[in-house]
Write a protein that holds these residues in place. Structure first.
Motif, short mmCIF file in Angstrom:
data_model
loop_
_atom_site.label_atom_id
_atom_site.label_comp_id
_atom_site.label_asym_id
_atom_site.label_seq_id
_atom_site.Cartn_x
_atom_site.Cartn_y
_atom_site.Cartn_z
N GLU A 1 0.84 -1.20 0.00
CA GLU A 1 0.00 0.00 0.00
C GLU A 1 0.87 1.25 0.00
OE1 GLU A 1 -3.31 2.32 2.74
OE2 GLU A 1 -2.64 0.33 3.34
N LYS A 2 1.95 1.22 0.76
CA LYS A 2 2.87 2.36 0.79
C LYS A 2 3.46 2.60 -0.60
CE LYS A 2 4.95 3.24 4.60
NZ LYS A 2 4.95 4.51 5.26
N GLY A 3 3.79 1.52 -1.32
CA GLY A 3 4.30 1.63 -2.69
C GLY A 3 3.27 2.26 -3.62
N ILE A 4 2.01 1.89 -3.45
CA ILE A 4 0.94 2.47 -4.28
C ILE A 4 0.83 3.97 -4.01
CG2 ILE A 4 -1.57 2.52 -4.62
CD1 ILE A 4 -1.47 -0.57 -4.20
N TRP A 5 0.89 4.36 -2.74
CA TRP A 5 0.80 5.79 -2.43
C TRP A 5 2.01 6.57 -2.93
CZ3 TRP A 5 -3.68 7.55 -1.95
CH2 TRP A 5 -4.68 6.87 -1.29
N LEU A 6 3.18 5.97 -2.87
CA LEU A 6 4.37 6.62 -3.41
C LEU A 6 4.22 6.82 -4.92
CD1 LEU A 6 7.05 4.65 -1.40
CD2 LEU A 6 6.79 7.14 -1.38
N GLY A 7 3.71 5.81 -5.61
CA GLY A 7 3.48 5.92 -7.05
C GLY A 7 2.44 6.98 -7.37
N CYS A 8 1.37 7.04 -6.57
CA CYS A 8 0.33 8.05 -6.80
C CYS A 8 0.87 9.46 -6.60
CB CYS A 8 -0.86 7.81 -5.87
SG CYS A 8 -1.86 6.38 -6.31
N ALA A 9 1.69 9.64 -5.58
CA ALA A 9 2.29 10.96 -5.35
C ALA A 9 3.17 11.36 -6.52
CB ALA A 9 3.10 10.96 -4.06
N ALA B 1 7.31 3.81 -7.11
CA ALA B 1 6.92 2.79 -6.12
C ALA B 1 8.12 1.91 -5.76
CB ALA B 1 5.77 1.95 -6.67
N LEU B 2 8.87 1.46 -6.74
CA LEU B 2 10.02 0.59 -6.47
C LEU B 2 11.10 1.32 -5.68
CD1 LEU B 2 10.31 -1.34 -9.85
CD2 LEU B 2 9.47 -2.20 -7.66
N GLY B 3 11.45 2.53 -6.11
CA GLY B 3 12.47 3.30 -5.41
C GLY B 3 12.07 3.63 -3.99
N GLY B 4 10.83 4.04 -3.81
CA GLY B 4 10.33 4.36 -2.47
C GLY B 4 10.28 3.14 -1.57
N LEU B 5 9.91 1.99 -2.13
CA LEU B 5 9.84 0.77 -1.33
C LEU B 5 11.23 0.28 -0.92
CD1 LEU B 5 6.91 -1.20 -2.97
CD2 LEU B 5 6.96 -0.02 -0.76
N VAL B 6 12.22 0.53 -1.76
CA VAL B 6 13.60 0.20 -1.36
C VAL B 6 13.99 1.02 -0.14
CG1 VAL B 6 16.03 0.46 -2.05
CG2 VAL B 6 14.41 -0.64 -3.60
N LYS B 7 13.67 2.31 -0.18
CA LYS B 7 13.99 3.18 0.95
C LYS B 7 13.24 2.72 2.21
CE LYS B 7 13.34 7.71 2.90
NZ LYS B 7 12.63 8.96 2.83
N VAL B 8 11.95 2.50 2.08
CA VAL B 8 11.13 2.10 3.23
C VAL B 8 11.62 0.76 3.79
CG1 VAL B 8 8.81 1.36 3.91
CG2 VAL B 8 9.10 3.41 2.53
N GLY B 9 11.89 -0.18 2.91
CA GLY B 9 12.36 -1.49 3.35
C GLY B 9 13.68 -1.42 4.09
N LEU B 10 14.61 -0.62 3.59
CA LEU B 10 15.91 -0.49 4.25
C LEU B 10 15.79 0.22 5.60
CD1 LEU B 10 18.24 0.30 1.22
CD2 LEU B 10 18.17 -1.79 2.59
N VAL B 11 14.94 1.23 5.68
CA VAL B 11 14.74 1.93 6.95
C VAL B 11 14.13 0.97 7.97
CG1 VAL B 11 13.39 3.74 8.10
CG2 VAL B 11 14.64 4.25 6.01
N GLN B 12 13.20 0.14 7.54
CA GLN B 12 12.59 -0.83 8.45
C GLN B 12 13.59 -1.88 8.92
OE1 GLN B 12 9.21 -2.40 6.41
NE2 GLN B 12 7.94 -0.62 6.88
N GLN B 13 14.61 -2.14 8.11
CA GLN B 13 15.64 -3.09 8.50
C GLN B 13 16.71 -2.45 9.39
OE1 GLN B 13 15.47 -6.36 7.89
NE2 GLN B 13 13.49 -5.92 6.94
N GLY B 14 16.58 -1.14 9.64
CA GLY B 14 17.49 -0.46 10.55
C GLY B 14 18.55 0.39 9.88
N ALA B 15 18.46 0.57 8.58
CA ALA B 15 19.45 1.40 7.88
C ALA B 15 19.24 2.87 8.21
CB ALA B 15 19.35 1.19 6.38
N VAL B 16 20.30 3.64 8.11
CA VAL B 16 20.22 5.09 8.30
C VAL B 16 19.38 5.67 7.16
CG1 VAL B 16 21.61 7.20 8.40
CG2 VAL B 16 22.47 5.09 9.39
N ALA B 17 18.57 6.66 7.46
CA ALA B 17 17.64 7.23 6.47
C ALA B 17 18.36 7.74 5.23
CB ALA B 17 16.81 8.34 7.10
N ALA B 18 19.51 8.39 5.40
CA ALA B 18 20.22 8.94 4.25
C ALA B 18 20.75 7.83 3.34
CB ALA B 18 21.37 9.84 4.71
N LEU B 19 21.25 6.74 3.91
CA LEU B 19 21.76 5.64 3.09
C LEU B 19 20.62 4.89 2.40
CD1 LEU B 19 24.64 4.26 5.34
CD2 LEU B 19 24.80 5.70 3.30
#
Length: 168
Positions: A8-16, A39-57
Motif C-alpha cells: 500500500e505504501k508503494g501504491i501511495w508513493l506511485g500516486c504521489a 513505487a520501487l524506489g520508495g519501497l527500497v527506501k522504506v524497506g531499508l529503513v525498516q531493516q534499521g538502515a540510516v535514512a540517508a543511506l
C-alpha cells in the motif's frame, strides 16, 4: 511490517509521483512508468529503513534505483531520463525533518531556559542535518546512474558543417 501495508505504501508513493508528473506536464505515455519507478524506489527506501538502515543511506539506495530505472525507461519510452526521475524522487523528500527543523528554530527564538534551549537546539540541528543529508542522497543517487550511463546513452552526434566554416 505487514506485506499488504508495505505494498500500500508503494501504491501511495506511485500516486504521489503521478501527481507531480501531471503537475510538471510530462507526456502521458510516461505516467505508468513513473508510477512503477517511484513505487520501487520508495519501497527500497522504506524497506531499508525498516531493516534499521540510516535514512540517508536508504534514500541513496532508493534514489540510485530510481536513477538507474529512469535511464532504462528513457530508452524504452523515447524520453529524457529526468522526465522519469524527478517526479519519482519527489515523494522521498524529507518534509518531516525539514518541518521539525523549522519549528525548532522558531522555538529557539522564544526559549529562555538554558537547559531546554540546548535540548531544542540539538534536536533542531539533528533534524536539519538529517534533511540535508537525505536531500544530498536524493540528488547524488539520481545523478550518479545518469552520469555513468551518459556515454552509453548519448546518440551519435553528426558533425556540424557550419562549425567548420565558422572556424576558418
Amino acid at each position: 511490517m505487514n506485506t499488504l501495508l508495505f505494498l500500500e505504501k508503494g501504491i501511495w508513493l506511485g500516486c504521489a509521483a503521478i501527481g507531480f508528473a501531471v503537475l510538471f506536464n510530462v507526456p502521458r505515455r510516461t505516467l505508468g512508468t513513473i508510477f512503477v519507478i517511484a513505487a520501487l524506489g520508495g519501497l527500497v527506501k522504506v524497506g531499508l529503513v525498516q531493516q534499521g538502515a540510516v535514512a540517508a543511506l536508504a534514500t541513496l539506495a532508493g534514489a540510485a534505483l530510481i536513477g538507474l530505472l529512469s535511464v532504462l525507461a528513457a530508452h524504452q519510452r523515447k524520453a529524457p531520463p529526468m522526465i522519469f526521475a524527478i517526479p519519482a524522487v519527489i515523494p522521498m523528500i524529507p518534509g518531516f525533518f525539514a518541518y521539525q527543523a523549522m519549528v525548532g528554530m522558531i522555538e529557539l527564538t522564544v526559549e529562555k531556559d538554558p537547559v531546554l534551549y540546548s535540548k531544542i537546539f540539538f534536536a533542531t540541528v539533528n533534524n536539519g542535518l538529517s534533511a540535508f543529508f537525505v536531500m544530498l542522497a536524493l540528488s547524488v543517487g539520481v545523478a550518479i546512474p545518469m552520469l555513468i550511463s551518459r556515454k552509453q546513452t548519448i546518440k551519435r552526434l553528426q558533425p556540424d558543417e557550419n562549425l567548420e566554416v565558422e572556424m576558418e
